[in-house]
Design a protein around this motif. Structure first.
Motif, PDB file in Angstrom:
ATOM      1  N   PHE A   1      -0.489   4.318 -12.863  1.00  0.00           N
ATOM      2  CA  PHE A   1       0.483   3.679 -11.974  1.00  0.00           C
ATOM      3  C   PHE A   1       0.379   2.160 -12.092  1.00  0.00           C
ATOM      4  CE2 PHE A   1       1.202   1.523  -7.928  1.00  0.00           C
ATOM      5  CZ  PHE A   1       2.506   1.907  -7.623  1.00  0.00           C
ATOM      6  N   MET A   2      -0.839   1.632 -12.166  1.00  0.00           N
ATOM      7  CA  MET A   2      -1.033   0.180 -12.282  1.00  0.00           C
ATOM      8  C   MET A   2      -0.503  -0.344 -13.608  1.00  0.00           C
ATOM      9  SD  MET A   2      -2.188  -1.009  -9.476  1.00  0.00           S
ATOM     10  CE  MET A   2      -2.846  -2.613  -9.953  1.00  0.00           C
ATOM     11  N   PHE A   3      -0.702   0.404 -14.677  1.00  0.00           N
ATOM     12  CA  PHE A   3      -0.152  -0.007 -15.966  1.00  0.00           C
ATOM     13  C   PHE A   3       1.370  -0.049 -15.914  1.00  0.00           C
ATOM     14  CE2 PHE A   3      -4.325   0.648 -17.808  1.00  0.00           C
ATOM     15  CZ  PHE A   3      -4.334  -0.273 -18.854  1.00  0.00           C
ATOM     16  N   ASP A   4       1.968   0.949 -15.320  1.00  0.00           N
ATOM     17  CA  ASP A   4       3.428   1.044 -15.283  1.00  0.00           C
ATOM     18  C   ASP A   4       4.067   0.013 -14.363  1.00  0.00           C
ATOM     19  OD1 ASP A   4       3.250   3.195 -17.003  1.00  0.00           O
ATOM     20  OD2 ASP A   4       3.382   4.707 -15.404  1.00  0.00           O
ATOM     21  N   ASN A   5       3.368  -0.360 -13.286  1.00  0.00           N
ATOM     22  CA  ASN A   5       4.004  -1.176 -12.249  1.00  0.00           C
ATOM     23  C   ASN A   5       3.443  -2.588 -12.095  1.00  0.00           C
ATOM     24  OD1 ASN A   5       5.904   0.807 -10.615  1.00  0.00           O
ATOM     25  ND2 ASN A   5       4.054   1.943 -11.140  1.00  0.00           N
TER      26      ASN A   5
ATOM     27  N   TRP B   1      -7.400   8.362 -12.436  1.00  0.00           N
ATOM     28  CA  TRP B   1      -6.686   8.092 -13.688  1.00  0.00           C
ATOM     29  C   TRP B   1      -5.182   8.043 -13.461  1.00  0.00           C
ATOM     30  CZ3 TRP B   1     -10.571   6.070 -15.179  1.00  0.00           C
ATOM     31  CH2 TRP B   1     -11.823   6.683 -15.304  1.00  0.00           C
ATOM     32  N   GLU B   2      -4.690   8.786 -12.492  1.00  0.00           N
ATOM     33  CA  GLU B   2      -3.262   8.685 -12.146  1.00  0.00           C
ATOM     34  C   GLU B   2      -2.954   7.322 -11.530  1.00  0.00           C
ATOM     35  OE1 GLU B   2       0.082  10.792  -9.248  1.00  0.00           O
ATOM     36  OE2 GLU B   2      -1.757  11.899  -9.762  1.00  0.00           O
ATOM     37  N   LEU B   3      -3.859   6.849 -10.687  1.00  0.00           N
ATOM     38  CA  LEU B   3      -3.689   5.532 -10.075  1.00  0.00           C
ATOM     39  C   LEU B   3      -3.748   4.433 -11.137  1.00  0.00           C
ATOM     40  CD1 LEU B   3      -3.302   4.127  -7.359  1.00  0.00           C
ATOM     41  CD2 LEU B   3      -5.792   4.047  -7.113  1.00  0.00           C
TER      42      LEU B   3
ATOM     43  N   GLU C   1     -11.215  16.261  -8.624  1.00  0.00           N
ATOM     44  CA  GLU C   1     -10.066  15.771  -7.868  1.00  0.00           C
ATOM     45  C   GLU C   1     -10.043  14.252  -7.795  1.00  0.00           C
ATOM     46  OE1 GLU C   1      -7.961  17.100  -3.694  1.00  0.00           O
ATOM     47  OE2 GLU C   1     -10.104  16.607  -3.639  1.00  0.00           O
ATOM     48  N   VAL C   2     -11.210  13.655  -7.569  1.00  0.00           N
ATOM     49  CA  VAL C   2     -11.289  12.191  -7.488  1.00  0.00           C
ATOM     50  C   VAL C   2     -10.985  11.570  -8.845  1.00  0.00           C
ATOM     51  CG1 VAL C   2     -12.824  10.227  -7.057  1.00  0.00           C
ATOM     52  CG2 VAL C   2     -12.904  12.235  -5.566  1.00  0.00           C
ATOM     53  N   GLY C   3     -11.493  12.160  -9.909  1.00  0.00           N
ATOM     54  CA  GLY C   3     -11.225  11.648 -11.245  1.00  0.00           C
ATOM     55  C   GLY C   3      -9.747  11.695 -11.587  1.00  0.00           C
ATOM     56  N   GLU C   4      -9.103  12.820 -11.315  1.00  0.00           N
ATOM     57  CA  GLU C   4      -7.676  12.965 -11.596  1.00  0.00           C
ATOM     58  C   GLU C   4      -6.857  11.928 -10.825  1.00  0.00           C
ATOM     59  OE1 GLU C   4      -6.503  16.942 -10.809  1.00  0.00           O
ATOM     60  OE2 GLU C   4      -7.797  17.817 -12.360  1.00  0.00           O
ATOM     61  N   ALA C   5      -7.202  11.736  -9.557  1.00  0.00           N
ATOM     62  CA  ALA C   5      -6.488  10.747  -8.739  1.00  0.00           C
ATOM     63  C   ALA C   5      -6.721   9.336  -9.262  1.00  0.00           C
ATOM     64  CB  ALA C   5      -6.938  10.861  -7.283  1.00  0.00           C
TER      65      ALA C   5
ATOM     66  N   VAL D   1       0.841  -1.204   0.000  1.00  0.00           N
ATOM     67  CA  VAL D   1       0.000   0.000   0.000  1.00  0.00           C
ATOM     68  C   VAL D   1       0.868   1.243   0.000  1.00  0.00           C
ATOM     69  CG1 VAL D   1      -1.743   1.291   1.283  1.00  0.00           C
ATOM     70  CG2 VAL D   1      -1.904  -1.205   1.135  1.00  0.00           C
ATOM     71  N   GLU D   2       2.037   1.145   0.623  1.00  0.00           N
ATOM     72  CA  GLU D   2       2.947   2.293   0.698  1.00  0.00           C
ATOM     73  C   GLU D   2       3.530   2.649  -0.673  1.00  0.00           C
ATOM     74  OE1 GLU D   2       2.871  -0.167   2.971  1.00  0.00           O
ATOM     75  OE2 GLU D   2       1.870   1.177   4.420  1.00  0.00           O
ATOM     76  N   ASP D   3       3.501   1.702  -1.625  1.00  0.00           N
ATOM     77  CA  ASP D   3       4.024   1.973  -2.967  1.00  0.00           C
ATOM     78  C   ASP D   3       3.083   2.834  -3.795  1.00  0.00           C
ATOM     79  OD1 ASP D   3       6.326   0.407  -2.597  1.00  0.00           O
ATOM     80  OD2 ASP D   3       5.246  -1.420  -3.157  1.00  0.00           O
ATOM     81  N   LEU D   4       1.814   2.866  -3.432  1.00  0.00           N
ATOM     82  CA  LEU D   4       0.837   3.594  -4.218  1.00  0.00           C
ATOM     83  C   LEU D   4       1.113   5.094  -4.179  1.00  0.00           C
ATOM     84  CD1 LEU D   4      -2.389   1.698  -3.056  1.00  0.00           C
ATOM     85  CD2 LEU D   4      -1.069   1.315  -5.146  1.00  0.00           C
ATOM     86  N   PRO D   5       0.826   5.826  -5.263  1.00  0.00           N
ATOM     87  CA  PRO D   5       1.102   7.274  -5.297  1.00  0.00           C
ATOM     88  C   PRO D   5       0.442   7.993  -4.124  1.00  0.00           C
ATOM     89  CG  PRO D   5       0.457   6.478  -7.465  1.00  0.00           C
ATOM     90  CD  PRO D   5       0.233   5.340  -6.526  1.00  0.00           C
TER      91      PRO D   5
END
Length: 334
Positions: free
Chosen positions: A252-256, A247-249, A241-245, A200-204
């Motif tokens: 992150f899942m695609f990259d990691n 899509w960023e998350l 704000e929720v939408g931006e977070a 969980v600590e790895d998440l943005p």
């Protein structure tokens, strides 16, 4: 007035102007007598649940190929989570829950063995390309029960348009498209943490600050944001704000996880397995089951081979590959 007609009248009274009424369906490809008990969308939902393609989802990969453990998601459990999220949103803004549920339950019927890995392999090796959403529509239109399920236009549209750049014609379809993303972002985090790929600590940190640290908290934030936007603006979107977070998350899942992680190292083997099966059946079509071999005259060889391989579960694909390509010890018969 029969039960279906009573329910159609009830829909008119309680559903939002944003909703698709059952009585206003654009209909089916083939006309048929209406059910006296169920609306057309309820009937579609039932047909999908009772299909073989739906049952096969329990043995198809969601993200992790053949994971060791009982609690990892499969394509079936993903589908059920999408349906739950979509229905929650639909109920809150008074859309047609039956249409929403039917689309959600049918959206991934065309997925290949090994999930997007198998899809990518078939897309590259076939001359026509392959997309799972298009194949989901093919499953319900032609392959199930030999002649298709004859679903309504609205359900078929939602299934086809649940991924990619396509935009569903109904708000119910738009809800499912968002619910699909909400579901897989969150349950794939859950599975990745369980597998030791992430903590969980790895998440943005900025995403977690907005969405929350816990699984249910994040889902609730996303669902609530969709509902509030729909009630305020009359459109189905995940913004702010929720939408931006969110899509960023997702990125992150695609990259990691989806592209670069320890759990994905078996994907090259899975792709090779799918490619070899495809080539084998193209060269040896009579080795397919008779129910598929007999369709070659109708759909052509390549289309039939695609239908057969795409319909396999993970374990059946592995079984067929083993039977065809792996030498077995010769046993002396006494």
């Amino acid at each position: 007035m029969n039960l279906r007609e009573q329910y159609e009248q009830l829909e008119e009274k309680i559903l939002s102007p944003l909703a698709t009424l059952s009585k206003n369906t654009k209909g089916r490809i083939k006309k048929e007598e209406k059910c006296k008990v169920r609306t057309d969308f309820q009937r579609d939902r039932d047909r999908i649940i009772h299909s073989k393609a739906f049952r096969r989802l329990k043995h198809k990969t969601q993200v992790f190929i053949a994971p060791e453990g009982d609690h990892y998601r499969t394509r079936l459990t993903h589908t059920l989570e999408v349906a739950q999220i979509a229905r929650t949103i639909a109920r809150a803004i008074r859309l047609n829950e039956d249409l929403t549920e039917a689309i959600a339950l049918g959206h991934d019927l065309g997925h290949t063995p090994f999930g997007h890995t198998g899809e990518d392999a078939l897309n590259k090796i076939s001359s026509t390309g392959f997309k799972h959403n298009e194949h989901s529509l093919r499953v319900v239109d032609y392959l199930e029960k030999e002649k298709g399920l004859n679903l309504t236009h609205e359900v078929r549209d939602g299934i086809l348009c649940h991924s990619g750049e396509l935009i569903p014609q109904t708000n119910e379809g738009k809800v499912v498209k968002l619910a699909d993303k909400i579901a897989y972002i969150n349950h794939d985090i859950d599975d990745a943490v369980r597998a030791g790929i992430l903590t969980v600590e790895d998440l943005p940190k900025e995403c977690i600050k907005v969405l929350g640290k816990g699984h249910s908290e994040r889902i609730n934030k996303m669902i609530t944001a969709v509902i509030e936007h729909a009630l305020k603006y009359g459109e189905i979107k995940l913004t702010g704000e929720v939408g931006e977070a969110t899509w960023e998350l997702r990125q992150f899942m695609f990259d990691n996880v989806y592209i670069a992680s320890e759990a994905k190292k078996e994907e090259d083997k899975a792709k090779n397995l799918i490619k070899e099966l495809f080539i084998h059946y193209m060269d040896n079509p009579n080795s397919m089951p008779k129910e598929y071999y007999d369709k070659i005259d109708i759909y052509g060889l390549e289309r039939t081979v695609l239908d057969y391989v795409a319909g396999m579960t993970d374990r059946y694909a592995i079984h067929e590959f083993t039977k065809i390509f792996i030498p077995m010890p010769w046993q002396i018969k006494f």
